[in-house]
Write an enzyme that holds these catalytic residues in place. Structure first.
Site, PDB file in Angstrom:
ATOM      1  N   CYS A 154      56.335  90.813  67.303  1.00 43.76           N
ATOM      2  CA  CYS A 154      55.401  90.419  66.291  1.00 43.76           C
ATOM      3  C   CYS A 154      53.983  90.678  66.552  1.00 43.76           C
ATOM      4  O   CYS A 154      53.027  91.366  65.896  1.00 43.76           O
ATOM      5  CB  CYS A 154      55.522  88.991  66.187  1.00 43.76           C
ATOM      6  N   HIS A 208      49.850  84.540  65.001  1.00 40.28           N
ATOM      7  CA  HIS A 208      50.503  84.894  66.422  1.00 40.28           C
ATOM      8  C   HIS A 208      49.820  85.840  67.208  1.00 40.28           C
ATOM      9  O   HIS A 208      50.178  86.854  67.633  1.00 40.28           O
ATOM     10  CB  HIS A 208      51.871  85.373  65.957  1.00 40.28           C
TER      11      HIS A 208
END
Length: 588
Positions: free
Chosen positions: A96, A152
């Site tokens: 990610c 993130h």
């Protein structure tokens, strides 16, 4: 972003056709300091800056969309892709944080210090403070910028938050995995907190509302409040779907009741929620007057995790690995501004390319941008022109090295992967390398944080069977499923690609992977994940900048080195002529 030099073009031609390259010492991104990215094709962008809607999904695999797999019901995505340009040679990163960092900075991981793993919730890390982001550059070009969903990219101090990185507004989560209804996020057992934020404050009171629906509703409110005729808009919808936990609304599961594997059934249902979200947003774009001057980009952030219902079949590997299943992304572009629509593009593209491409569309001054690893590929997308990209550095992770014994060119124990032309080289431990057919999914081996990447201690069975093998070579055009390793048969190609890895490694910044900070514990902050370091505490922004200062400067070459290299080039060119007759037919 830079056009390949003639010698590099020769290398690419050889690596695509079996010839010996003339030069391996120059790359896409290294130019004289002060020179910036250019639009190689010279094709003008749309005169009026378009509205840009970028939809990023999480952990959606190659086999998890209807036009690749009819058992997955995605009528909206299928239609948008069919009417636009499907990207079938498009690459992302295997996990990610790296993909998101490359999307927003246009730079490889080795040039941001994020080479290793993800940013954990308790890590005092985020995007390097001195790098401009795509939304910051779009703001400078006059855009309103909004982000919804998963960030993130670090939040240990307020300077790391999306609203400090170029977004006018932010509504979403800061960590990597959030419950779709309760918005609880855990960083290991017993370390859990609430993670839903509205701009820079905690958005309490949203429990019970499904996140995909919640973000879609907020997107519609943003579109309704904005006047598309007066100012262009950039909307990044970064859905947490279809990342674990597998929590689809029950009504979406019924169409997949025939699927025997429960995880696959739930995962497929979550893909359908994404499809419905995209349907609602595109409907709003048409109704509210955005559509005719809009560019819609759809992309996954990495490959799927077969252990939790996803599928990359027939590609090899999974999320967290550098096999094709981990890095080849599902993506398409849909826009009335495309000059050639309704087609499939096999041009080589990478997630770093969106930064210069979208900034160029926006009318931003790309030529004065920092040196990028991405290319402006709008002529490729819009007109079908050849891609200016000929190679991709998937990554070099010096921290993921089980045992280093050194190497003359490049330490092949280091986890790394590179694609040049048709050839792809993997070194070190590339991760779990099995092929997992649909409905043959394994049972859950552990919580999500153990699945973000493969550790050395949990190497795949195929790797163990091969002993301590640390070099693989594949011709991706002829062998897209990576079934025939040609490293033993083509040592010349291996050597050339190791040279490329060595070149990139010389441009890398040190890995920034700090230890967890116990002060991040949500129990210390009212039960929520929030920034925990004050701006005037610890290492300041100026000191952080020093970690990266000078990384992107072109190394000055002395005339003597240049002359020596020219002599070497002459010898190599002669060697090429001798080998061409022997290797012309060796299209592996």
């Amino acid at each position: 972003m830079f056009p390949p030099t003639a010698p590099l073009a020769a290398l690419i031609g050889w690596l695509s056709l079996g010839f010996l390259s003339a030069d391996w010492t120059t790359g896409n991104r290294v130019e004289e300091e002060g020179e910036g990215p250019q639009n190689d094709q010279g094709t003008p962008h749309p005169k009026k800056p378009p509205h840009i809607i970028f939809i990023l999904t999480d952990d959606q695999g190659y086999n998890d969309i209807g036009y690749h797999n009819p058992s997955i019901r995605t009528p909206t995505l299928d239609r948008l892709a069919a009417e636009g340009v499907r990207l079938e040679n498009y690459y992302v990163q295997p996990i990610c944080t790296p993909s998101r960092s490359q999307l927003l900075t246009g730079r490889y991981q080795i040039h941001t210090g994020l080479q290793h793993s993800i940013i954990r919730p308790r890590q005092p890390s985020c995007l390097p403070p001195h790098l401009s982001t795509l939304p910051q550059r779009l703001q400078q070009a006059g855009y309103a910028t909004h982000m919804l969903g998963k960030w993130h990219l670090g939040f240990y101090r307020k300077a790391c938050l999306p609203t400090r990185k170029g977004f006018d507004t932010f509504f979403g989560s800061l960590t990597g995995s959030v419950d779709y209804y309760s918005y609880g996020s855990c960083d290991g057992p017993g370390l859990c907190g609430y993670d839903l934020h509205d701009n820079e404050g905690v958005a309490w009171g949203q429990q019970g509302r499904y996140s995909t629906l919640l973000y879609t509703q907020r997107a519609r409110k943003i579109l309704e409040a904005h006047d598309p005729a007066t100012r262009p808009l950039f909307l990044l919808l970064s859905l947490q779907a279809v990342h674990t936990p597998l929590q689809p609304p029950k009504s979406y599961i019924y169409p997949y009741r025939h699927m025997f594997n429960v995880a696959r059934r739930k995962y497929a249902a979550m893909v359908s929620t994404v499809d419905e979200a995209v349907h609602n947003i595109t409907y709003a774009l048409r109704k509210l007057g955005y559509y005719r001057n809009s560019v819609i980009v759809f992309s996954t952030d990495n490959g799927a995790q077969p252990f939790t219902g996803g599928s990359n079949w027939p590609l090899r590997g999974r999320k967290g690995t550098y096999w094709e299943g981990g890095v080849r992304g599902v993506a398409f572009v849909h826009s009335p501004l495309l000059k050639r629509r309704r087609r499939v593009s096999k041009a080589l593209l990478h997630i770093t390319d969106w930064y210069p491409t979208l900034l160029g569309l926006a009318g931003g001054n790309v030529s004065q941008s920092e040196v990028l690893d991405g290319f402006d590929v709008w002529p490729t997308l819009s007109e079908g022109k050849p891609s200016p990209r000929h190679e991709i550095l998937h990554n070099i992770d010096p921290l993921h090295t089980p045992h280093s014994r050194g190497a003359h060119i490049f330490d092949t124990n280091v986890q790394a992967a590179i694609r040049v032309g048709d050839w792809k080289l993997l070194t070190g431990d590339p991760g779990h390398g099995d092929w997992v057919p649909p409905q043959m999914l394994s049972s859950l081996p552990g919580p999500w944080w153990t699945l973000e990447r493969t550790s050395t201690s949990s190497s795949s069975s195929s790797s163990k069977a091969a002993g301590h093998k640390n070099v693989w070579l594949f011709n991706i055009s002829g062998d897209p499923y990576e079934r025939w390793d040609q490293s033993a048969q083509r040592p010349d190609v291996v050597t050339a690609l190791l040279e490329r890895l060595a070149f990139y490694n010389r441009t890398a910044v040190p890995v920034f992977f700090p230890p967890d900070d116990p002060r991040a514990d949500p129990a210390l902050h009212g039960g929520a994940w929030v920034p925990w370091v004050e701006e005037d505490e610890g290492r300041g922004v100026e000191e952080e900048q020093e970690l990266y200062r000078g990384v992107y400067k072109q190394r000055r070459r002395k005339k003597q080195k240049t002359m020596m290299r020219q002599k070497q080039m002459s010898k190599l060119n002669s060697y090429v002529l001798k080998l061409n007759n022997q290797l012309t037919s060796s299209l592996v």
